[in-house]
Enzyme design. Structure first.
Site, PDB file in Angstrom:
ATOM      1  N   TYR A  76       0.838  -1.212   0.000  1.00 11.68           N
ATOM      2  CA  TYR A  76       0.000   0.000   0.000  1.00 11.68           C
ATOM      3  C   TYR A  76       0.868   1.255   0.000  1.00 11.68           C
ATOM      4  O   TYR A  76       0.777   2.088   0.906  1.00 11.68           O
ATOM      5  CB  TYR A  76      -0.946   0.001   1.213  1.00 11.68           C
ATOM      6  CG  TYR A  76      -1.601  -1.328   1.449  1.00 11.68           C
ATOM      7  CD1 TYR A  76      -2.629  -1.765   0.618  1.00 11.68           C
ATOM      8  CD2 TYR A  76      -1.181  -2.160   2.488  1.00 11.68           C
ATOM      9  CE1 TYR A  76      -3.224  -2.998   0.811  1.00 11.68           C
ATOM     10  CE2 TYR A  76      -1.774  -3.392   2.679  1.00 11.68           C
ATOM     11  CZ  TYR A  76      -2.792  -3.813   1.845  1.00 11.68           C
ATOM     12  OH  TYR A  76      -3.366  -5.035   2.045  1.00 11.68           O
ATOM     13  N   TYR A  90     -11.537  -8.268   6.876  1.00  5.12           N
ATOM     14  CA  TYR A  90     -10.421  -8.260   5.928  1.00  5.12           C
ATOM     15  C   TYR A  90     -10.115  -9.695   5.506  1.00  5.12           C
ATOM     16  O   TYR A  90      -9.951 -10.569   6.352  1.00  5.12           O
ATOM     17  CB  TYR A  90      -9.158  -7.626   6.538  1.00  5.12           C
ATOM     18  CG  TYR A  90      -8.003  -7.682   5.551  1.00  5.12           C
ATOM     19  CD1 TYR A  90      -7.937  -6.785   4.485  1.00  5.12           C
ATOM     20  CD2 TYR A  90      -7.025  -8.666   5.650  1.00  5.12           C
ATOM     21  CE1 TYR A  90      -6.914  -6.865   3.550  1.00  5.12           C
ATOM     22  CE2 TYR A  90      -5.994  -8.751   4.713  1.00  5.12           C
ATOM     23  CZ  TYR A  90      -5.950  -7.844   3.667  1.00  5.12           C
ATOM     24  OH  TYR A  90      -4.945  -7.940   2.734  1.00  5.12           O
ATOM     25  N   ASP A 137     -12.209 -17.491   8.231  1.00  5.80           N
ATOM     26  CA  ASP A 137     -10.887 -17.079   7.780  1.00  5.80           C
ATOM     27  C   ASP A 137      -9.995 -16.919   9.014  1.00  5.80           C
ATOM     28  O   ASP A 137     -10.047 -15.903   9.702  1.00  5.80           O
ATOM     29  CB  ASP A 137     -11.012 -15.759   6.993  1.00  5.80           C
ATOM     30  CG  ASP A 137      -9.667 -15.232   6.523  1.00  5.80           C
ATOM     31  OD1 ASP A 137      -8.627 -15.794   6.939  1.00  5.80           O
ATOM     32  OD2 ASP A 137      -9.648 -14.265   5.752  1.00  5.80           O
ATOM     33  N   LYS A 142      -0.493 -17.360   7.025  1.00  6.92           N
ATOM     34  CA  LYS A 142       0.379 -16.583   7.913  1.00  6.92           C
ATOM     35  C   LYS A 142       1.284 -17.437   8.819  1.00  6.92           C
ATOM     36  O   LYS A 142       2.345 -17.827   8.382  1.00  6.92           O
ATOM     37  CB  LYS A 142      -0.456 -15.574   8.681  1.00  6.92           C
ATOM     38  CG  LYS A 142      -0.951 -14.461   7.733  1.00  6.92           C
ATOM     39  CD  LYS A 142      -1.342 -13.172   8.439  1.00  6.92           C
ATOM     40  CE  LYS A 142      -1.427 -12.032   7.444  1.00  6.92           C
ATOM     41  NZ  LYS A 142      -2.793 -11.572   7.168  1.00  6.92           N
TER      42      LYS A 142
END
Ligand SMILES: *Cc1c(COP(=O)(O)O)cnc(C)c1O
Length: 426
Positions: free
Chosen positions: A16, A144, A246, A275
């Site tokens: 970003y 997210y 998730d 992750k």
């Protein structure tokens, strides 16, 4: 300035980021244990676990060894038509550690792709059974799920780039974010799923609900109660839609249980992991599902799941994941995380008294200070580095999620640094 850093600023995009006005960036020479070594000799205590991933810290001898051994055997083979022991061992472990109903594993190369695969599983589940038009998802404000397009389409509609990519993004349904914060424990009692139920009642094109269990991560670091998740599961059953969890951020101990959903005594139809799966060494993700999903996708006994990444089940990544999981389970990780949680609560509680702090919340090895205004990430990072710690705030949030191996004195340095910055600015 380090000339490498100048090159980096001019040529390399970071997450970003802008190439015209790049964020301040620090040059890391090496990392070991909970320390990140800067090029100027300064050592930083890591409060981020490289975004949830490095649960055992850096340069861990056991994980290094797994990588070296596997590289001598084979680093990669295609997964089409071939299989190997690291993938078989890892699938056994994941099936063993997750809910007994989750029996099937799809390996992919990043969290976002694991979410794409989960959404695809849910869509194919309905298509294969000849039930057409179930092609939307319910997700949540402040959620997210990743940066690829289908994943983005279930991210928070305000902060999730929907405006920017409108016209291209698939339109899904958004329910109110789970409301039971941890700040006022009494709020745990008010569980309001009316916005979810309304969507389920009024729309028959819903394939599945997708949510991050217990902690909404990058969309706001919001913690909610297990009862909410259990109630959501009831709604999914009542209205016969699939439920996707998730756990890419929360998986592997972060919230105090191995998987956050365990706290609700329920299980999803589809589960995404990533992750911390490889202890932060290599990019690997997995999407697990239950018999019901498999039966749906193979309804006519011919259906195939339409996904197959080049680096699917990469043996190096699988071997490190196997070693990382064994390492975690061989340590008293629950006790360790409880201690971290206790210390974070004790040392950060007073932060609520700062003028611009609107909430302080802790869950497992996660601590969040929410401000009433956006922070200047660059300025704060510079201050943190001066304090010898690596903490990277975003939006209104200063947060910690340190490696589980962190010692109490090191954790104190992280919380001290936060109080220093709060005193200076807020
Ligand atoms: C980070 C994250 C993802 C995306 O994973 P990547 O590996 O960055 O693609 C998806 N869902 C959640 C909850 C995450 O925290």
């Amino acid at each position: 300035m380090n000339h490498n850093l100048t090159w980096d600023k001019e040529h390399i995009w970071h997450p970003y980021s802008s190439l015209k006005s790049p964020n301040s960036t620090f040059y890391i020479q090496s990392a070991n244990g909970v320390n990140l070594q800067l090029d100027n000799g300064l050592k930083l205590i890591d409060g981020m676990s490289s975004w949830w991933a490095a649960i055992h810290g850096y340069n861990h001898p056991v994980l290094n060894q797994a990588l070296i051994e596997q590289s001598k055997n084979m680093s990669h083979v295609m997964f089409g038509g071939l299989t190997h022991q690291p993938a078989i061992d890892l699938s056994k472990k994941l099936i063993e550690l997750t809910d007994p109903s989750l029996d099937f594993v799809f390996f992919s190369d990043s969290g976002s792709v694991a979410v794409e695969v989960a959404l695809k599983m849910a869509l194919q589940y309905w298509i294969a059974q000849g039930i057409h038009g179930k092609n939307k998802f319910i997700s949540f404000n402040r959620g997210y799920h990743g940066d690829t397009f289908a994943a983005m389409s279930v991210c928070d509609p305000v902060t999730g780039m929907h405006q920017l990519f409108s016209g291209f993004l698939h339109q899904n349904y958004f329910a109110q974010a789970p409301t039971c914060f941890s700040k006022d424990l009494n709020k745990y009692k008010t569980i309001d799923l009316s916005s979810v139920e309304k969507l389920l009642m009024n729309n028959n094109d819903i394939a599945a609900i997708i949510i991050e269990p217990i902690v909404q991560g990058a969309g706001g670091m919001r913690i909610y109660c297990p009862e909410y998740l259990a109630a959501l599961n009831n709604l999914a059953e009542k209205y016969q839609v699939l439920l996707i969890f998730d756990e890419i951020a929360t998986g592997f101990g972060r919230t105090g249980t191995l998987f956050a959903y365990e706290q609700a005594n329920i299980a999803p139809d589809i589960l995404c992991l990533g992750k911390a799966l490889t202890g932060g060494y290599l990019s690997l993700a997995a999407t697990l599902c239950n018999q019901k999903v498999v039966d749906g996708i193979h309804y006519d006994n011919q259906g195939v799941l339409m996904h197959g990444p080049t680096f699917m089940a990469n043996p190096l990544a699988c071997s490190i994941a196997n070693a990382s999981i064994d390492l975690l389970l061989s340590t008293p990780w629950q006790e360790k995380i409880l201690k971290i949680e206790h210390q974070l609560k004790q040392q950060l509680a007073e932060c609520i008294d700062f003028q611009h702090v609107s909430d302080v919340r802790v869950k497992g090895a996660i601590a969040v200070i929410e401000l009433d205004q956006n922070v200047d990430t660059n300025a704060l990072c510079e201050d943190f580095v001066e304090q010898g710690v690596w903490i990277r705030p975003f939006a209104k949030l200063i947060y910690l999620m340190p490696p589980f191996i962190i010692e109490p004195e090191q954790l104190s340095q992280l919380t001290q640094a936060i109080k220093f910055v709060l005193t200076k600015y807020y």
